[in-house]
Design an enzyme around this catalytic site. Structure first.
Site, short mmCIF file in Angstrom:
data_model
loop_
_atom_site.label_atom_id
_atom_site.label_comp_id
_atom_site.label_asym_id
_atom_site.label_seq_id
_atom_site.Cartn_x
_atom_site.Cartn_y
_atom_site.Cartn_z
CG ASP A 355 -29.75 28.18 -4.59
OD1 ASP A 355 -29.57 28.12 -5.82
OD2 ASP A 355 -30.81 28.57 -4.07
CD GLU A 387 -27.50 30.21 -8.46
OE1 GLU A 387 -28.19 30.18 -9.50
OE2 GLU A 387 -28.00 30.10 -7.32
CG ASP A 462 -31.09 27.89 -12.48
OD1 ASP A 462 -32.26 27.51 -12.25
OD2 ASP A 462 -30.23 28.03 -11.59
#
Length: 627
Positions: A355, A387, A462
């Site tokens: 992340d 990410e 997201d």
């Protein structure tokens, strides 16, 4: 439009070879065409990232007086080079002029632009990576499925929810729309749950296997107060609402029998304010950094004013940021045999997705990679994905250039630029030629192994759902799905997209999976495209050469002995025809047009919002496409 007297194409083997990123120490051969009558000097102006520019004279070719050549040597350490060309010439009156040739004004590579003002030059990029660093075959050849665990499936009898959180609410039905209860400052004051769990994932493994899925990427599963679990409370414990370690190991075992690998989401930049480590609300006793300066976790965090002012991610007080340079935190995450990465990788997972990778220092990521590799073997290699939302090859974060794709860190990143390209193409925001230029720039910038290991998506937890982004247009959705499955990289399906789930921004994009109410038409799009990818080695790991022809966007994937695979897409509401001689090849290749029309003969018509996928017969005449 008057032709430029100077020509260079960073994607053409005639002007720069080899193509794209190069391994440090490798030489790059530049050529440029200059058509002034009295050329005085042609200079390659290049600099390594953070270093001064240096000029190298380019020399006239003995074969063509208008071609100037230069051999450029790269060096360690890995990093980026930026370059342009400076040309001096005299005009017919004997006046000396200086012009510059750099990247085009759209900021993509390929054919460039002639500048008179040196302050306006856009530099070309050359990526130098440390060493080849391919992701494992099981990953690169696979199809990923992203599961937001609370919203996928409840595997308990009668869908009973295990150990619900205090001060939370449970939806009355799985068909309810998700909704946040916020206070006057916008903070979420009651977390909402549907009850999805690891048992539910286990129960749907055969569905996923039948769909063609080979990799499961799970949203965070460690204990946390929220439904999304990005505010970790305890890295060593599976959230009780999801199950326990025994259930997790069962999931790994059952998935392995079906040839499915598991990826975990590693959230190591921040933790939850409601956690063992910070413990702002004293749900974990009296300790924690917020309550005690003598806590073993106190120096993990940066307090501006103890205890109520501290560094947090994006100024969200519920997510206190951890100091990644802290040696005790590093030991906890990856530097010991009992570390978090070691503990969970040992269970048999296939790897991790990190992340907010831009928040993690490069050496921190390298440390995680080393810990992951400790549990790999020749027959069971692990993968590490990050990410990143932009072009990760040249990403700047907090004033520093990131090097995580240059070897020994990330295998690849989430490929949001491809998602943007697909949506912009379908929305008519860019034309086919610009899609070619964007994707070739990505191919040129990324190390070749990373380019093929990027995790492609058309939607995540997201983003808004792909069906919503396309206003429910199933014709456009079908094209988006096929692009997801055929573009270079590893496709990742966001849970429920195949079932026709719609949804706007968070939390609407996190609805519960509609078991028994799936849209079979949208599901068929995914099944057919997944099957096509898994049956074609070119689509899994083949090289990529895109082209355009008017409104038509197409590409060739090649590398297998079976011959190239060609895809041509019409993203307009009118029937379009691909005609020999009208193909735009941004790489100036001699073979591309011949390959395309060896498949389609002289012309081929493509219906509105439709495509054609075909295989070319292997032909030794097309040297570029022979493996």
């Amino acid at each position: 439009m008057e032709a430029s007297p100077v020509y260079f194409n960073s994607w053409s083997q005639k002007f720069r070879r080899p193509f794209g990123a190069v391994q440090c120490g490798q030489s790059v051969y530049f050529s440029i065409e200059v058509n002034y009558k009295n050329t005085l000097h042609v200079m390659l102006v290049a600099h390594k990232d953070g270093e001064p520019s240096r000029e190298q004279e380019m020399f006239r070719s003995s074969d063509n007086p208008h071609i100037y050549k230069n051999k450029f040597s790269t060096s360690e350490p890995a990093g980026l080079y930026f370059y342009h060309f400076r040309i001096e010439f005299k005009d017919d009156r004997g006046v000396t002029h200086t012009v510059y040739y750099g990247r085009a004004e759209d900021d993509y590579g390929g054919r460039g632009f002639l500048y008179n003002d040196p302050s306006k030059i856009r530099q070309y990029q050359l990526t130098g990576y440390g060493f080849r660093d391919p992701a494992p075959d099981w990953y690169c050849h696979g199809v990923i499925y992203h599961i937001f665990v609370d919203r996928f499936n409840n595997g308990n009898r009668n869908h009973i929810i295990e150990q619900p959180k205090k001060n939370s609410f449970i939806y009355a039905t799985e068909e309810d729309d998700p909704y946040y209860i916020r206070d006057h400052e916008g903070n979420i004051v009651r977390w909402d749950f549907y009850g999805g769990n690891l048992k539910g994932v286990i129960n749907k493994l055969h569905y996923l296997h039948d769909l063609g899925i080979t990799v499961l990427y799970l949203s965070p599963i460690f204990e946390a107060s929220s439904n999304h679990k990005y505010n970790t409370a305890d890295f060593r414990t599976i959230d009780p609402m999801f199950g326990d370690e025994k259930t997790f190991r069962k999931l790994i075992s059952r998935a392995d029998k079906l040839g499915i690998h598991i990826l975990l989401d590693g959230v190591f930049n921040h933790v939850g304010a409601d956690s063992i480590y910070f413990n702002r609300f004293k749900h974990y006793g009296e300790g924690g950094a917020f309550n005690d300066k003598f806590s073993p976790y106190y120096d993990w965090f940066s307090f501006r004013h103890f205890p109520d002012s501290y560094d947090c991610w994006w100024n969200i007080s519920d997510l206190p940021a951890v100091n990644k340079t802290n040696e005790r935190y590093r030991k906890f995450i990856y530097q010991s045999e009992e570390s978090i990465v070691d503990t969970w990788t040992e269970t048999g997972i296939g790897g991790w997705r990190l992340d907010v990778a831009d928040e993690l220092p490069d050496d921190f990521i390298a440390g995680i990679r080393s810990a992951v590799e400790r549990h790999g073997s020749a027959g069971d290699k692990k993968v590490l994905i990050g990410e990143v939302w932009e072009d990760a090859s040249n990403k700047m974060a907090y004033g520093k250039r990131r090097h995580y794709l240059e070897g020994g860190m990330l295998h690849g990143v989430m490929n949001y630029p491809f998602r943007t390209m697909i949506l912009d193409l379908l929305h008519g925001k860019i034309d086919a030629r610009l899609a070619v230029r964007l994707s070739l720039t990505m191919k040129s910038n990324y190390p070749p192994d990373a380019f093929l290991a990027n995790m492609n998506n058309i939607g995540t937890h997201d983003t808004e759902r792909i069906l919503t982004m396309l206003s429910g247009d199933l014709r456009k959705l079908r094209i988006a799905v096929w692009l997801l499955m055929t573009l270079p990289g590893v496709p990742c399906v966001y849970y429920g997209d195949e079932a026709g789930v719609a949804g706007g921004k968070d939390p609407d994009n996190r609805r519960f999976f509609p078991w028994g109410r799936e849209n079979r038409e949208t599901e068929s799009f995914f099944r057919e495209a997944i099957q096509a990818r898994r049956a074609d080695a070119n689509l899994q790991a083949g090289d990529y050469l895109p082209f355009s022809s008017g409104n038509l966007f197409g590409f060739i994937r090649y590398g297998s002995t079976a011959g190239p695979t060609v895809l041509v897409i019409n993203v307009t509401s009118e029937e379009e025809t691909l005609v020999a001689g009208h193909l735009n090849d941004e790489t100036d290749s001699d073979d591309l047009s011949d390959v395309v029309f060896s498949v389609f003969n002289r012309t081929v018509s493509i219906k509105p919002f439709d495509f054609i996928l075909a295989k070319a017969v292997p032909d030794k005449r097309f040297g570029l496409f022979n493996p």
